[in-house]
Design an enzyme around this catalytic site. Structure first.
Site, short mmCIF file in Angstrom:
data_model
loop_
_atom_site.label_atom_id
_atom_site.label_comp_id
_atom_site.label_asym_id
_atom_site.label_seq_id
_atom_site.Cartn_x
_atom_site.Cartn_y
_atom_site.Cartn_z
N GLY A 1 -29.58 -7.96 31.15
CA GLY A 1 -28.49 -7.93 30.20
C GLY A 1 -28.18 -6.51 29.77
N CYS A 2 -26.98 -6.31 29.22
CA CYS A 2 -26.56 -4.96 28.82
C CYS A 2 -27.39 -4.43 27.65
CB CYS A 2 -25.08 -4.96 28.49
SG CYS A 2 -24.59 -6.22 27.29
N TYR A 3 -27.50 -5.23 26.59
CA TYR A 3 -28.35 -4.84 25.47
C TYR A 3 -29.79 -4.65 25.93
CZ TYR A 3 -25.20 -5.58 21.44
OH TYR A 3 -24.20 -5.48 20.48
N ALA A 4 -30.25 -5.59 26.79
CA ALA A 4 -31.65 -5.54 27.25
C ALA A 4 -31.92 -4.28 28.04
CB ALA A 4 -31.97 -6.77 28.09
#
Length: 838
Positions: free
Chosen positions: A652-655
């Site tokens: 994921g992008c945040y991850a």
């Protein structure tokens, strides 16, 4: 000249995680085990097996699984007392006691029992100074009078107990052994006083400690047969101990983390004594302590098995030195002297036979005989045969006598496990590169699976490759600059095989800008969203990938805009349609969470039924990020596993941003307090389906928090890092880009400079990670860019809390760019092919 540095494995997180810090182990060990050793000993015994498995998994963060497991097997293959003798300098006990205790605890948790022998020189000098006694030396040996000996015995006892207590605090059993191990006579009583020359070693004292499950902690004090205590140099005592026990490793811990070149100032990675010793001693900078240490190591290793080696290393890097090919300090070994022959007549054929029968998969399977190979080799006119003294490596390189302009061909490369553990193939490769500026070679699929040099080893040494999908073999090359010659080389390889449509994959070396074979075909399912559009743009500029299908239910029948390689129309592919497209090399699933599973299940079913060949499947959703049968696609931390992977879950992008912000600090985390990530994303992260989180009217002059606990990225980051992480997401009024402010509780006081240095060293070779020298990164500066920016590096005045700030583009490095990185690695291209590097 010094030999080339030891192998640096793929730019994996493993090799760099430990390179960051000299105090990496303590927080990891504390996280795993902080039980009182008496009241909970039974609980410890019950948990020891699972704990060992957990720590072995942590070792995968410093080296590849293959590296770690092979070194563990190697170290466990001998009796416990023959694993390692570790000599600890007195300064280490003063300045790095907790780091040392953590390092030794880590080794013990994986079932190893290093024998620790320590000195106490600086402490002794301090007490002598306090007592008004000036230390006296003769020829580098401390003159020990009765008063000095009295103080020395007190110092050694105190330092010995200090280390034992530190180990016990970490839950590691240790036994103080301040005497009773070394038997000695006076070296020269008139000249040196109470200084001993060791004449014997009492192994039983050490073995008894290990049998009881306790690390033996020794001092360098010796006794005469009638009981008189004598002082002995700790380095000399360690060498005598090693001579008797014949361990695999002799480790000298120092604060400098190795020996350094006197002219360049760079750390010496490895010294192969058989090849380099005489020339090395002629170097004008090799003198004083450096010269003495090298001579001592030579004298010691000459009497030990060739498998033994000396490591000069700091306490915090001990585990990286032991469990990775790249090492961390200075490795000194006898090495394996290499020989080069120009014809078979010059070589002992029995040596070639022995290594081929032991390591050649075609010979072991009965497909070929050694005799037939030797006969063919005898007939070759221009050939070089490389081997080492004990016959543990073999390489054969030939040239086309009729056309010298063609690259040389590496016909055979074999190495035993022992040779690999001692990095002999790397020295061999250095010699081959020196002799042949251009080379091609072929690796069979069976060789890559069963041989001691896996495919990633070859990828690291190649400029390009061509894979035959039918038989699993791969042809590699380096040093071929002209694109026409590259094509000729690859075509000549392909012509020998039954070629099917798009049966080969091509490694496109972006720095040289060529692509020599038909492009790999990629099918994109779910092309309507923002990430899908960015992915299409990247493939449009990729030198080796092309789109074969773009699937979208809403856009079916409409022409694909912005893609110029060919005219494509949106289709609406169903799971059962995928097997009809045999020419697709990879499927990229850009679908919402929970939607892609039917496609995956159908592909698996088709492959099992024989209706389709296995394809690369890359999932951009969160559906498989917690499935350990899929490869997690964050290349900066997992490159080695991505080479040739067929099931990849894109992070994921945040991850991605959160892990980038925390990975370098993992060794320093406070085990009792979780990091917190405050994240703010542009509204493109909320997708194209209308909602308050992507409504500019709602977001105007606003910051919208959501999913304040239990967000899927919170679980993803915690799962991947192996530690709890809190995450608080928000949406802002800009379109594209993410800002992360990460609060990191620390296990020990650190400075802002320490934090920045950890990030700079961790990411020093990463093209898509920019570590700022000062200040904080801005979202607007990262929007539309393919890299991550990390800065801030603020530390609370007490030194126990750091704050890091990170920005990245959620659609690019947070999604599409990372997907292209993963496809490149899976399909055999340069990792950055098609990605603008700024």
């Amino acid at each position: 000249m010094l030999a080339a540095a030891r192998q640096l494995s793929t730019r994996s997180l493993q090799a760099r995680l430990v390179a960051n810090s000299s105090t990496v182990l303590k927080p990891l060990v504390n996280t795993l085990h902080r039980k009182p050793i008496v009241s909970q000993q039974r609980a410890y015994n019950q948990d020891s097996t699972s704990e060992k498995e957990t720590i072995v998994k942590l070792l995968y963060n410093i080296g590849s699984r293959k590296e770690v497991e092979q070194y563990l097997r190697h170290f466990s293959s001998v009796e416990s007392q023959k694993f390692a003798v570790i000599k600890v300098g007195g300064a280490v006990l003063t300045d790095e006691l907790e780091t040392l205790a953590s390092a030794l605890t880590f080794l013990n948790r994986v079932g190893l029992y290093p024998i620790v022998l320590h000195g106490g020189g600086p402490q002794l000098n301090k007490l002598l100074e306090d007592a008004g006694i000036e230390p006296q030396y003769e020829e580098g040996i401390r003159i020990t009078d009765p008063e000095t000996l009295t103080i020395a015995r007190k110092v050694f006892m105190a330092e010995n107990l200090k280390l034992v207590d530190a180990l016990e605090r970490h839950g590691t059993r240790a036994r103080p052994i301040p005497g009773g191990v070394f038997v000695a006579d006076y070296l020269d009583k008139e000249k040196y006083g109470y200084v001993g020359q060791i004449t014997g070693v009492n192994k039983e004292v050490i073995e008894s400690s290990i049998r009881a499950g306790a690390l033996p902690i020794l001092t360098s004090l010796a006794e005469t047969p009638d009981g008189q205590a004598l002082n002995v140099n700790a380095d000399v005592a360690a060498a005598e101990l090693a001579t008797v026990l014949e361990p695999l490793k002799i480790v000298f811990l120092n604060e400098k983390n190795g020996l350094y070149h006197g002219v360049t100032g760079k750390k010496i990675d490895v010294i192969n004594l058989d090849e380099e010793y005489e020339d090395l001693l002629k170097e004008p900078w090799v003198r004083y302590g450096t010269k003495l240490k090298i001579k001592q190591c030579k004298e010691l290793l000459d009497g030990l098995p060739r498998s033994s080696s000396v490591a000069i290393i700091s306490a915090g890097h001990l585990h990286k030195e032991l469990f990775t090919d790249s090492g961390a300090g200075t490795l000194i070994r006898r090495g394996h002297k290499l020989f080069k022959y120009n014809s078979l007549d010059q070589v002992d054929p029995d040596k070639i036979r022995r290594i081929m029968e032991a390591e050649d998969t075609s010979v072991k399977s009965g497909a070929h005989s050694v005799a037939s190979y030797l006969r063919d080799l005898q007939a070759k006119k221009d050939v070089s045969i490389y081997t080492d003294e004990p016959g543990q490596v073999l390489a054969v390189v030939s040239r086309d006598a009729a056309d010298p302009s063609k690259p040389a061909v590496l016909e055979k490369l074999l190495a035993s496990k022992t040779a690999v553990l001692n990095n002999v193939p790397d020295n061999l490769w250095t010699s081959i590169r020196k002799d042949y500026p251009a080379l091609s070679w072929r690796v069979d699929g069976k060789d890559a699976e069963e041989g001691n040099l896996d495919r990633s080893w070859h990828f690291e040494r190649a400029d390009g490759s061509l894979r035959n999908a039918q038989d699993g073999s791969t042809m590699f090359f380096y040093g071929i600059q002209d694109s026409d010659k590259v094509k000729q080389t690859l075509d000549s390889y392909g012509a020998k095989k039954p070629v099917g449509a798009r049966a080969y994959s091509t490694f496109s070396h972006q720095r040289r800008g060529y692509s020599t074979q038909p492009a790999k075909r990629v099918g994109l399912i779910g092309a309507r969203g923002y990430t899908g559009q960015e992915f299409i743009n990247l493939i449009n500029n990729h030198p080796g990938l092309e789109l074969s299908h773009v699937s979208s239910r809403e856009l079916e029948g409409k022409p694909l805009q912005g893609y110029t390689k060919t005219d494509l129309t949106y289709v609406n592919l169903k799971p059962e349609n995928l097997k009809e497209h045999a020419d697709v090399d990879a499927w990229v699933l850009a679908l919402p969470n929970g939607v892609c599973m039917p496609f995956v299940q159908q592909v698996e079913k088709d492959v099992e039924a024989g209706d389709s060949k296995n394809k690369v499947m890359l999932d951009l959703s969160a559906d498989y990020r917690f499935d350990d049968t899929w490869t997690y696609g964050l290349p900066e931390f997992n490159r080695e596993n991505l080479h040739g992977a067929t099931r990849i879950s894109n992070p994921g992008c945040y991850a991605t941003g959160a892990q980038m912000s925390l990975r370098p600090l993992l060794p320093f985390l406070d085990p009792h307090a979780a990091p917190t990530v405050f994240g703010v994303s542009g509204y493109s992260g909320a997708g194209t389906k209308p909602s308050p989180k992507n409504d500019p009217a709602v977001l105007k002059d606003n910051l919208l928090p959501y999913s304040l606990t239990g967000h899927i990225h919170e679980r993803e980051v915690s799962h991947q890092l192996g530690t709890k992480v809190g995450f608080i997401p928000h949406v802002a009024s800009w379109f594209q880009g993410i800002a992360l402010t990460v609060n990191v509780p620390l296990a020990k006081p650190m400075t802002s400079r320490d934090i920045k240095a950890a990030f700079q060293e961790f990411y020093q070779d990463e093209k898509l990670v920019h570590v700022l020298d000062q200040g904080e990164p801005y979202v607007r500066d990262n929007s539309g860019k393919h890299f991550v920016r990390i800065g801030g590096f603020a530390v609370h005045p007490e030194g126990r809390r750091a704050v890091v700030t990170t920005t990245l583009d959620n659609l690019l490095k947070g999604a599409a760019t990372q997907a292209v990185q993963n496809l490149n690695l899976a399909l055999g291209y340069d990792e950055y092919a098609g990605i603008p590097i700024e």
